[in-house]
Write an enzyme that holds these catalytic residues in place. Sequence first.
Site, short mmCIF file in Angstrom:
data_model
loop_
_atom_site.label_atom_id
_atom_site.label_comp_id
_atom_site.label_asym_id
_atom_site.label_seq_id
_atom_site.Cartn_x
_atom_site.Cartn_y
_atom_site.Cartn_z
N ARG A 237 0.61 -1.44 0.11
CA ARG A 237 -0.12 -0.03 0.13
C ARG A 237 0.75 1.44 0.15
O ARG A 237 1.97 1.40 1.00
CB ARG A 237 -1.04 0.05 0.68
CG ARG A 237 -2.13 -0.87 0.95
CD ARG A 237 -3.33 -0.69 -0.58
NE ARG A 237 -4.59 -1.18 0.07
CZ ARG A 237 -4.25 -1.94 -1.07
NH1 ARG A 237 -3.46 -2.60 -1.69
NH2 ARG A 237 -5.68 -2.78 -1.28
N GLU A 266 -3.22 7.89 -5.54
CA GLU A 266 -3.67 7.38 -6.42
C GLU A 266 -4.90 7.78 -7.40
O GLU A 266 -5.94 8.23 -6.14
CB GLU A 266 -4.10 5.92 -6.37
CG GLU A 266 -2.51 4.96 -6.08
CD GLU A 266 -2.60 3.47 -5.44
OE1 GLU A 266 -3.47 3.26 -6.16
OE2 GLU A 266 -1.51 2.83 -5.34
N HIS A 285 -0.93 0.22 -10.33
CA HIS A 285 -1.42 -1.14 -8.93
C HIS A 285 -2.50 -1.88 -9.64
O HIS A 285 -3.08 -1.99 -9.84
CB HIS A 285 -2.26 0.13 -8.81
CG HIS A 285 -2.76 -0.39 -7.28
ND1 HIS A 285 -3.06 0.29 -5.99
CD2 HIS A 285 -2.66 -1.54 -6.79
CE1 HIS A 285 -3.48 -0.26 -5.00
NE2 HIS A 285 -3.23 -1.80 -5.39
#
Length: 324
Positions: A237, A266, A285
Amino acid sequence: MKPSVILYKALPDDLLQRLQEHFTVHQVANLSPQTVEQNAAIFAEAEGLLGSNENVDAALLEKMPKLRATSTISVGYDNFDVDALTARKILLMHTPTVLTETVADTLMALVLSTARRVVEVAERVKAGEWTASIGPDWYGTDVHHKTLGIVGMGRIGMALAQRAHFGFNMPILYNARRHHKEAEERFNARYCDLDTLLQESDFVCLILPLTDETHHLFGAEQFAKMKSSAIFINAGRGPVVDENALIAALQKGEIHAAGLDVFEQEPLSVDSPLLSMANVVAVPHIGSATYETRYGMAACAVDNLIDALQGKVEKNCVNPHVAD
């Protein structure tokens, strides 16, 4: 009458049909306050919630008095207020096993692409810079027989260790909340404190969930302890890392390179200094982003919601004790 559920993430047709066999399904675009207000009656009656990439907090739960279970199409659940869910006896389901191998593949890809400068040199070829036999300014660094430090020896950490140990003959160091006997027996992995791992590893792979304890676990102090030749990889994360400290460490040459699948914010801002660094591989991601795995995650999440609303919480439940 079928229970009512809200779906806030598109599903493949066959999985949507499976969900509809068990529930009355209401599809919404997101869980924004505007969406909730516009569909207040639907939210008020819903017993189930399924989707991903949206915050589920106490304010939303106040609008959903009949909610009994929520199912996320992800392994991570830091965007859920677990305490608020648990206080209301609402089950939280997730997909911890489906994506393990795929995320480990992504981690290994980041290790290889940063060490061998794959993205950087590919762009140089496309730019027409390959005009003669290459020299040292094109060279990367070996991966085989280098020391891999894994921070977080869960399912994904184990899958990464398997690839590194058997595929690349890499000695494995690891740091976790407890010793992992299987990792030590299968991969000859050595447990050590975080400082030792940082000082001895050629690659440091961070695979931790985001919690109050792990927020900014990696900052200036940790990067300063790493080898100047070390490569940092994060596929856990983003907020586990102080991104400004990472940028500074790269700019000062405290570490050699970074491979990043996750970021503090993000999508990553186009103005981020990380995007102007040739020694940074930044991907959006994509840890579990294959057709096969994303389908498997969605299927698992559908089954999880069906199970949860039938009182079956033997697997994939974050807070099973609320069903007692």
